[in-house]
Design a protein around this motif. Structure first.
Motif, PDB file in Angstrom:
ATOM      1  N   SER A   1       0.491-135.156  48.967  1.00  0.00           N
ATOM      2  CA  SER A   1       1.867-135.243  49.623  1.00  0.00           C
ATOM      3  C   SER A   1       2.857-135.927  48.607  1.00  0.00           C
ATOM      4  N   ALA A   2       2.682-136.885  48.089  1.00  0.00           N
ATOM      5  CA  ALA A   2       3.463-137.638  47.373  1.00  0.00           C
ATOM      6  C   ALA A   2       3.822-136.733  45.695  1.00  0.00           C
ATOM      7  N   LEU A   3       2.710-136.088  45.368  1.00  0.00           N
ATOM      8  CA  LEU A   3       2.926-135.188  44.336  1.00  0.00           C
ATOM      9  C   LEU A   3       3.841-133.900  44.700  1.00  0.00           C
ATOM     10  N   VAL A   4       3.588-133.381  45.754  1.00  0.00           N
ATOM     11  CA  VAL A   4       4.295-132.343  45.956  1.00  0.00           C
ATOM     12  C   VAL A   4       5.828-132.817  46.523  1.00  0.00           C
ATOM     13  N   LYS A   5       6.008-133.936  46.951  1.00  0.00           N
ATOM     14  CA  LYS A   5       7.407-134.439  47.033  1.00  0.00           C
ATOM     15  C   LYS A   5       8.171-134.655  45.689  1.00  0.00           C
ATOM     16  N   ARG A   6       7.632-135.386  44.912  1.00  0.00           N
ATOM     17  CA  ARG A   6       7.682-135.675  43.448  1.00  0.00           C
ATOM     18  C   ARG A   6       8.205-134.240  42.796  1.00  0.00           C
ATOM     19  N   ILE A   7       7.430-133.147  42.752  1.00  0.00           N
ATOM     20  CA  ILE A   7       7.725-131.913  42.192  1.00  0.00           C
ATOM     21  C   ILE A   7       8.971-131.455  42.808  1.00  0.00           C
ATOM     22  N   GLY A   8       9.101-131.506  44.135  1.00  0.00           N
ATOM     23  CA  GLY A   8       9.986-131.031  45.006  1.00  0.00           C
ATOM     24  C   GLY A   8      11.545-131.683  44.498  1.00  0.00           C
ATOM     25  N   LEU A   9      11.412-132.942  44.352  1.00  0.00           N
ATOM     26  CA  LEU A   9      12.544-133.492  43.928  1.00  0.00           C
ATOM     27  C   LEU A   9      12.986-133.311  42.553  1.00  0.00           C
ATOM     28  N   ARG A  10      12.200-133.240  41.411  1.00  0.00           N
ATOM     29  CA  ARG A  10      12.332-132.650  40.192  1.00  0.00           C
ATOM     30  C   ARG A  10      13.114-131.486  40.202  1.00  0.00           C
ATOM     31  N   LYS A  11      12.543-130.508  40.936  1.00  0.00           N
ATOM     32  CA  LYS A  11      13.083-129.209  40.957  1.00  0.00           C
ATOM     33  C   LYS A  11      14.554-129.152  41.576  1.00  0.00           C
ATOM     34  N   GLN A  12      14.898-129.946  42.446  1.00  0.00           N
ATOM     35  CA  GLN A  12      16.198-130.152  43.273  1.00  0.00           C
ATOM     36  C   GLN A  12      17.117-130.732  41.984  1.00  0.00           C
TER      37      GLN A  12
END
Length: 120
Positions: A105-116
């Motif tokens: 969950s933390a990894l997916v959140k981090r990847i999503g923030l990087r893409k944003q």
């Protein structure tokens, strides 16, 4: 026989930790409480289902000594061995799956923030 008691004991310990920790002022108390609640539900749910299965098979009864394995010493020793191996294994595996879920969950959140932000 009584393997469900180990995850149940862990669930009670997690409940106590959550209760006393979330009473204090934490920055992320709500997020911590939500994450720990997931572990609580996993442990209590698994323990309940295992207890129901043991009742169905007649290993747990509703009169003393409640656990049929406590009627003689050989069965009690076998029950304690099962609790130490199977019960502890289930509790550790449940906690590991929960921790893995938090990590993903933390990894997916981090990847999503990087893409944003555009920083890939």
């Amino acid at each position: 026989m009584a393997c469900f008691t180990v995850p149940l004991a862990e669930a009670l310990a997690v409940t106590a930790v959550k209760h006393f920790t979330c009473r204090k002022t934490l920055k992320d108390a709500a997020a911590f409480k939500e994450k720990v609640s997931v572990l609580q539900k996993m442990l209590f749910g698994g323990s309940f289902l295992l207890a129901a299965e043991h009742v169905y098979h007649g290993e747990v009864v509703f009169y003393p000594p409640f656990l049929t394995a406590m009627e003689n010493s050989e069965a009690t020793a076998e029950m304690l061995h099962e609790m130490a191996t199977v019960g502890a294994g289930m509790a550790v595996l449940t906690t590991a799956v929960w921790a893995l879920g938090l990590g993903i969950s933390a990894l997916v959140k981090r990847i999503g923030l990087r893409k944003q932000t555009g920083a890939v």
